[in-house]
Scaffold this motif. Sequence first.
Motif, PDB file in Angstrom:
ATOM      1  N   ALA A 288       0.828  -1.213   0.000  1.00 45.27           N
ATOM      2  CA  ALA A 288       0.000   0.000   0.000  1.00 45.27           C
ATOM      3  C   ALA A 288       0.861   1.261   0.000  1.00 45.27           C
ATOM      4  O   ALA A 288       0.587   2.218  -0.738  1.00 45.27           O
ATOM      5  CB  ALA A 288      -0.926  -0.015   1.214  1.00 45.27           C
TER       6      ALA A 288
ATOM      7  N   ARG B 160       2.452   1.869  -3.372  1.00 45.32           N
ATOM      8  CA  ARG B 160       1.458   2.381  -4.329  1.00 45.32           C
ATOM      9  C   ARG B 160       1.233   3.878  -4.123  1.00 45.32           C
ATOM     10  O   ARG B 160       1.029   4.626  -5.088  1.00 45.32           O
ATOM     11  CB  ARG B 160       0.133   1.623  -4.168  1.00 45.32           C
TER      12      ARG B 160
ATOM     13  N   GLN C 235      -6.200   5.494  -9.502  1.00 43.40           N
ATOM     14  CA  GLN C 235      -6.476   4.072  -9.262  1.00 43.40           C
ATOM     15  C   GLN C 235      -5.529   3.490  -8.216  1.00 43.40           C
ATOM     16  O   GLN C 235      -5.948   2.775  -7.301  1.00 43.40           O
ATOM     17  CB  GLN C 235      -6.361   3.297 -10.575  1.00 43.40           C
TER      18      GLN C 235
ATOM     19  N   GLU D 172      -6.283   4.958  -4.749  1.00 48.78           N
ATOM     20  CA  GLU D 172      -7.511   4.390  -4.175  1.00 48.78           C
ATOM     21  C   GLU D 172      -7.237   3.016  -3.580  1.00 48.78           C
ATOM     22  O   GLU D 172      -7.693   2.705  -2.470  1.00 48.78           O
ATOM     23  CB  GLU D 172      -8.595   4.292  -5.250  1.00 48.78           C
ATOM     24  N   ARG D 173      -6.509   2.176  -4.317  1.00 46.49           N
ATOM     25  CA  ARG D 173      -6.172   0.840  -3.808  1.00 46.49           C
ATOM     26  C   ARG D 173      -5.303   0.948  -2.560  1.00 46.49           C
ATOM     27  O   ARG D 173      -5.488   0.211  -1.582  1.00 46.49           O
ATOM     28  CB  ARG D 173      -5.440   0.044  -4.879  1.00 46.49           C
ATOM     29  N   SER D 174      -4.371   1.870  -2.593  1.00 48.99           N
ATOM     30  CA  SER D 174      -3.491   2.064  -1.455  1.00 48.99           C
ATOM     31  C   SER D 174      -4.285   2.453  -0.210  1.00 48.99           C
ATOM     32  O   SER D 174      -4.114   1.875   0.863  1.00 48.99           O
ATOM     33  CB  SER D 174      -2.456   3.147  -1.766  1.00 48.99           C
TER      34      SER D 174
ATOM     35  N   GLN E 259      -6.334  -0.307   1.461  1.00 49.47           N
ATOM     36  CA  GLN E 259      -5.546  -1.222   2.295  1.00 49.47           C
ATOM     37  C   GLN E 259      -5.047  -0.541   3.562  1.00 49.47           C
ATOM     38  O   GLN E 259      -5.040  -1.149   4.640  1.00 49.47           O
ATOM     39  CB  GLN E 259      -4.359  -1.756   1.494  1.00 49.47           C
TER      40      GLN E 259
END
Length: 451
Positions: free
Chosen positions: A281, A284, A304, A307-309, A312
């Motif tokens: 995370a 990223r 993107q 957001e993923r980071s 998590q």
Amino acid sequence: MDSTAEDGEGTGRRLRELRRARGLKQQDLASDDVSVSYISLIESGKRTPSAAVVALLAERLGCTPGYLLTGQDDTRTRELELKAAFADLSLHNGADAEALQAFSEVLAAAPVLPEATVRRARLGQALALERLGRLEAAAQALTALYEDPRCVAGSAEWSRLAAALSRCHQALGDQVLSVEIGERALRRLDQLGLEATDDHIQLGAVLVGCYRSRGDLAKARLVADRLIRIADDGGGRSAQRETYWNAALVARSQGRIDEALALAERACALLAESDHLRHHALLRTVYGTLLLSCEPADPERAHQLLERSHAQLVDVGTPAEQASAQTGLAWACLRLDRAAEARQHASRALALLRDEPRGESVEARAVLAHAQFAEGEDQQARDTLRAAAQQLRQLPTDRSSAAAWRRIADVWHRHGHTAEAGAAYRQALDDAGLPGLPAATDRAGVPGAAR
């Protein structure tokens, strides 16, 4: 002294130590069958308790009768060592609150445990405190372990403690002490002439981060380049990942964005082999913000990744790490002309940072003001930038503060406030060590002036 008296003294000593470790008083152990005075006599070794009394006291203390009588309790010891292993796993996976609870439970039973297990739990507890943002408590615990004569210079434990202590003081804002601890530890390793291990390399990586935070980018790059050579020659994947990661951050701070992206991509490739969710995370977050800085920028992909980071980090990251992802998302949203979303992300970042005077708060305010200007809320934006400047004046003056002033100045300039922008640009130059001429300069004293 006969063996009965010796046994009585040992039982009494263990009873006293375990009671104190549990935070209990003698009256807390007393009952209708065992008086306070009798407990006092047992603890002083003047009475040897019966088997029934030992069983009663053991139940109240949460240990076995065998431990009180002999000091040995293999079953309980195994249970606690398993709990310590569970706590280590929780810490590795980012479940910091669970880890802290488990380590604290292990330490509550310290008298029945081997010294190595106790030290392992104390270190884990300190690291969990650091991750949870309880930095002063963490620094105190780490210092006690690091200065303990049993902590051998050059050992894996010593290296981890030096790195954690340096990192903790950096987070507390004491840049001088954080660098001093890291430099002293690396010098000691050089004096010992030990072969570099992953723990040693990670200690160096922390020092790189401290240099970068202090704005000493030349030293940061020198150490980062040295660490990359060492890690590539024989370091493990974890050490290589750490060095490339920190080298990418240094390159970004120096404006070498293409090089920073290449280093970050190398770190990402190494990280793909790891199951460490928090590190995934955090990397990223770094990579996403780099994509916003390069030319041409890639805000869609950056958004993107960020957001993923953040998704998590909500589970495994510290508040400051979550705030960093939120601030990155705010900048990405601005690049995508989504000012309302940018404002929400920046506001969440400030809430996570608790409005403390720190560089991350200044950055979050800068992007918030940018979003407010974009939404036509000029007065709110001006107030936000002034609050950012007020916080920035409370921080040490270095290249990091110069970069923050530059960010504030750019926001003022972008939205047409040239006077405020000029003042912030001048402050950025001052903090970078490039002051201008005195305000009241006599024309005759200006080089090249007409006479």
